[in-house]
Scaffold this motif. Sequence first.
Motif, PDB file in Angstrom:
ATOM      1  N   VAL A  59     -34.590  -3.609  33.306  1.00  0.00           N
ATOM      2  CA  VAL A  59     -34.155  -3.736  31.436  1.00  0.00           C
ATOM      3  C   VAL A  59     -35.108  -3.280  30.680  1.00  0.00           C
ATOM      4  CG1 VAL A  59     -33.741  -5.211  29.955  1.00  0.00           C
ATOM      5  CG2 VAL A  59     -31.956  -5.473  32.052  1.00  0.00           C
ATOM      6  N   SER A  60     -36.548  -3.699  31.091  1.00  0.00           N
ATOM      7  CA  SER A  60     -38.138  -3.772  30.132  1.00  0.00           C
ATOM      8  C   SER A  60     -38.562  -2.356  30.608  1.00  0.00           C
ATOM      9  CB  SER A  60     -38.684  -5.040  30.337  1.00  0.00           C
ATOM     10  OG  SER A  60     -39.374  -4.575  31.766  1.00  0.00           O
ATOM     11  N   CYS A  61     -38.465  -1.226  31.482  1.00  0.00           N
ATOM     12  CA  CYS A  61     -38.139  -0.264  32.136  1.00  0.00           C
ATOM     13  C   CYS A  61     -38.157   0.446  31.007  1.00  0.00           C
ATOM     14  CB  CYS A  61     -38.064   0.409  33.477  1.00  0.00           C
ATOM     15  SG  CYS A  61     -38.590   1.649  33.583  1.00  0.00           S
ATOM     16  N   PRO A  62     -38.948   1.245  30.142  1.00  0.00           N
ATOM     17  CA  PRO A  62     -38.433   2.017  29.208  1.00  0.00           C
ATOM     18  C   PRO A  62     -37.975   3.796  28.918  1.00  0.00           C
ATOM     19  CG  PRO A  62     -40.951   3.043  29.434  1.00  0.00           C
ATOM     20  CD  PRO A  62     -40.310   1.210  30.582  1.00  0.00           C
ATOM     21  N   GLY A  63     -38.275   3.992  30.457  1.00  0.00           N
ATOM     22  CA  GLY A  63     -37.594   5.026  31.272  1.00  0.00           C
ATOM     23  C   GLY A  63     -35.813   4.742  31.300  1.00  0.00           C
ATOM     24  N   MET A  64     -35.605   3.697  31.647  1.00  0.00           N
ATOM     25  CA  MET A  64     -33.827   2.973  32.165  1.00  0.00           C
ATOM     26  C   MET A  64     -33.275   3.490  31.164  1.00  0.00           C
ATOM     27  SD  MET A  64     -33.916   3.405  35.382  1.00  0.00           S
ATOM     28  CE  MET A  64     -32.228   2.083  35.347  1.00  0.00           C
ATOM     29  N   PRO A  65     -31.941   3.889  31.149  1.00  0.00           N
ATOM     30  CA  PRO A  65     -30.590   3.287  30.463  1.00  0.00           C
ATOM     31  C   PRO A  65     -29.864   2.394  30.404  1.00  0.00           C
ATOM     32  CG  PRO A  65     -29.669   5.207  32.303  1.00  0.00           C
ATOM     33  CD  PRO A  65     -31.595   4.563  32.672  1.00  0.00           C
ATOM     34  N   ASN A  66     -29.514   1.713  29.269  1.00  0.00           N
ATOM     35  CA  ASN A  66     -28.746   0.280  29.600  1.00  0.00           C
ATOM     36  C   ASN A  66     -27.384   0.935  30.898  1.00  0.00           C
ATOM     37  OD1 ASN A  66     -29.844  -0.869  27.221  1.00  0.00           O
ATOM     38  ND2 ASN A  66     -28.414  -0.143  26.177  1.00  0.00           N
ATOM     39  N   PHE A  67     -27.574  -0.187  31.326  1.00  0.00           N
ATOM     40  CA  PHE A  67     -25.852  -0.235  32.467  1.00  0.00           C
ATOM     41  C   PHE A  67     -25.004  -2.240  32.529  1.00  0.00           C
ATOM     42  CE2 PHE A  67     -30.591  -1.178  34.734  1.00  0.00           C
ATOM     43  CZ  PHE A  67     -29.638  -2.555  35.260  1.00  0.00           C
TER      44      PHE A  67
ATOM     45  N   ASP B 142     -40.132  10.295  34.879  1.00  0.00           N
ATOM     46  CA  ASP B 142     -41.451  10.068  35.012  1.00  0.00           C
ATOM     47  C   ASP B 142     -42.055   8.841  34.249  1.00  0.00           C
ATOM     48  OD1 ASP B 142     -42.319  12.541  35.881  1.00  0.00           O
ATOM     49  OD2 ASP B 142     -42.685  13.477  33.620  1.00  0.00           O
ATOM     50  N   LEU B 143     -40.884   7.558  33.069  1.00  0.00           N
ATOM     51  CA  LEU B 143     -41.175   6.716  32.900  1.00  0.00           C
ATOM     52  C   LEU B 143     -40.724   5.792  33.771  1.00  0.00           C
ATOM     53  CD1 LEU B 143     -40.084   7.281  29.337  1.00  0.00           C
ATOM     54  CD2 LEU B 143     -42.090   7.264  29.942  1.00  0.00           C
ATOM     55  N   VAL B 144     -40.175   6.239  34.235  1.00  0.00           N
ATOM     56  CA  VAL B 144     -40.057   5.378  35.817  1.00  0.00           C
ATOM     57  C   VAL B 144     -40.921   4.405  36.696  1.00  0.00           C
ATOM     58  CG1 VAL B 144     -38.306   4.411  37.042  1.00  0.00           C
ATOM     59  CG2 VAL B 144     -37.224   5.189  34.917  1.00  0.00           C
ATOM     60  N   ARG B 145     -40.945   6.074  37.719  1.00  0.00           N
ATOM     61  CA  ARG B 145     -42.017   5.142  38.713  1.00  0.00           C
ATOM     62  C   ARG B 145     -43.673   5.297  38.023  1.00  0.00           C
ATOM     63  NH1 ARG B 145     -40.623  10.959  40.086  1.00  0.00           N
ATOM     64  NH2 ARG B 145     -38.816  10.240  40.710  1.00  0.00           N
ATOM     65  N   GLY B 146     -43.379   3.718  38.806  1.00  0.00           N
ATOM     66  CA  GLY B 146     -45.103   3.691  38.439  1.00  0.00           C
ATOM     67  C   GLY B 146     -45.444   2.336  37.591  1.00  0.00           C
ATOM     68  N   PHE B 147     -43.757   2.065  36.934  1.00  0.00           N
ATOM     69  CA  PHE B 147     -43.966   1.243  35.976  1.00  0.00           C
ATOM     70  C   PHE B 147     -44.009  -0.045  36.853  1.00  0.00           C
ATOM     71  CE2 PHE B 147     -41.161  -1.942  33.880  1.00  0.00           C
ATOM     72  CZ  PHE B 147     -41.757  -1.932  32.187  1.00  0.00           C
ATOM     73  N   LYS B 148     -45.343  -1.085  35.916  1.00  0.00           N
ATOM     74  CA  LYS B 148     -45.555  -2.223  36.287  1.00  0.00           C
ATOM     75  C   LYS B 148     -44.856  -3.292  36.082  1.00  0.00           C
ATOM     76  CE  LYS B 148     -49.150  -0.217  38.623  1.00  0.00           C
ATOM     77  NZ  LYS B 148     -48.898  -0.046  40.300  1.00  0.00           N
TER      78      LYS B 148
ATOM     79  N   THR C  59     -47.333  -8.587  43.003  1.00  0.00           N
ATOM     80  CA  THR C  59     -47.752  -7.795  42.046  1.00  0.00           C
ATOM     81  C   THR C  59     -46.529  -6.670  42.112  1.00  0.00           C
ATOM     82  OG1 THR C  59     -49.734  -6.145  43.091  1.00  0.00           O
ATOM     83  CG2 THR C  59     -49.680  -7.737  41.222  1.00  0.00           C
ATOM     84  N   SER C  60     -45.441  -6.070  41.403  1.00  0.00           N
ATOM     85  CA  SER C  60     -44.804  -5.739  41.781  1.00  0.00           C
ATOM     86  C   SER C  60     -45.165  -4.032  40.714  1.00  0.00           C
ATOM     87  CB  SER C  60     -43.206  -6.316  41.888  1.00  0.00           C
ATOM     88  OG  SER C  60     -43.057  -7.464  42.551  1.00  0.00           O
ATOM     89  N   GLU C  61     -43.890  -2.645  41.444  1.00  0.00           N
ATOM     90  CA  GLU C  61     -43.635  -1.744  40.125  1.00  0.00           C
ATOM     91  C   GLU C  61     -42.355  -1.300  41.102  1.00  0.00           C
ATOM     92  OE1 GLU C  61     -47.177   0.714  41.037  1.00  0.00           O
ATOM     93  OE2 GLU C  61     -46.631   1.622  42.951  1.00  0.00           O
ATOM     94  N   ILE C  62     -42.388  -0.424  40.339  1.00  0.00           N
ATOM     95  CA  ILE C  62     -40.645   0.554  40.310  1.00  0.00           C
ATOM     96  C   ILE C  62     -42.152   2.048  40.912  1.00  0.00           C
ATOM     97  CG2 ILE C  62     -39.072   2.172  39.478  1.00  0.00           C
ATOM     98  CD1 ILE C  62     -38.441  -0.022  37.696  1.00  0.00           C
ATOM     99  N   ALA C  63     -41.330   2.092  42.132  1.00  0.00           N
ATOM    100  CA  ALA C  63     -42.624   3.411  42.991  1.00  0.00           C
ATOM    101  C   ALA C  63     -41.804   5.196  42.883  1.00  0.00           C
ATOM    102  CB  ALA C  63     -43.094   2.640  44.658  1.00  0.00           C
ATOM    103  N   ASP C  64     -40.319   4.453  43.300  1.00  0.00           N
ATOM    104  CA  ASP C  64     -39.840   5.757  42.946  1.00  0.00           C
ATOM    105  C   ASP C  64     -38.172   5.711  42.358  1.00  0.00           C
ATOM    106  OD1 ASP C  64     -39.668   8.466  43.579  1.00  0.00           O
ATOM    107  OD2 ASP C  64     -38.621   8.491  45.456  1.00  0.00           O
ATOM    108  N   ILE C  65     -37.792   6.299  41.573  1.00  0.00           N
ATOM    109  CA  ILE C  65     -36.139   6.782  41.340  1.00  0.00           C
ATOM    110  C   ILE C  65     -35.976   7.940  41.623  1.00  0.00           C
ATOM    111  CG2 ILE C  65     -36.543   7.359  39.139  1.00  0.00           C
ATOM    112  CD1 ILE C  65     -34.540   5.529  38.326  1.00  0.00           C
TER     113      ILE C  65
END
Length: 300
Positions: free
Chosen positions: A79-87, A9-15, A114-120
């Motif tokens: 890297v900047s998305c708050p819902g992603m772990p380190n990898f 929910d923190l990844v999907r839609g992240f600008k 303009t870009s976003e994470i549309a899904d995971i």
Amino acid sequence: MKPAKVVPDLVRGFKIGGTQTQSWVERDIILYALGVGMSRDPMDTKELSFTYENAENFKVLPTFGATIGSIGAVFEGLVSCPGMPNFNPMMLLHGEQKLEFFKPFPQRQRVTMTSEIADIADKIKGALVTFSSDVKDESGSIICRNTSKMFIRGIGGFGDKGKLQDSLPNVPQRPPCKVASDVTTPNQAILYRLSGDTNPLHIDPNMAAMGGFDRPILHGLCSFGIAGKAVLKEFCDYDVTKFKSIAVRFTRHVFPGETLLTEMWKEGNKVIFAQKTQEREGKMTTQGYVELNEDPQPKI
């Protein structure tokens, strides 16, 4: 602090990074065309129209659109998305790519994106992350839409199967209409990376080893460009306005120096294609399709 697992929910839609800008000139167009194998025959005047700025009909390969933006921006977004772990960045692989065209690319242009994470989506062994980017010219008109899917090994197991359920057509179970053969050069990835994808996985043997490969691999988007080039030649007579969209799934890596065989089937207004390496028992490396701007035709 980064979460231990993906939080969908923190990844999907992240600008990603606000509005980005990029520009290109004739040199960038030519460098890209050379990177996907154009003008291996310097006397081929049809291909020269993509590699010579003074050609009577100088034009841009449709798949050039995949170079707008960069893998760096994608990595920055992850890297900047708050819902992603380190990898480990060497565990990042390009899974799929789709380009939708709204007008041919001009020879020179400054664009905004303009870009976003549309899904995971959880793929158990990793996560499939979908990025969407709209590319607009200086008047605000959309030129193309880029959709990329990146597979990150080792961060699966979060249980969300994703919202987008795109699918590619199956490869027909009949002989192909056309087959193109492209012998990639040992330094193909070193040349292709100059079009913007400077991931060291494709040039640095030590980094390739960290990713589990015994030598650097070819960019998936280089194979993508080679497939697009084959369809453009065999079904469009190099008419770039015939491309409406192109989509591909990368199923296996390619080593620079291998021979790519692109098999193609015409079905209606789509050309379905599959690529395989000649050297490794013909195992499929990519599959996809090109949607054409033309009236549907019967199967061939």
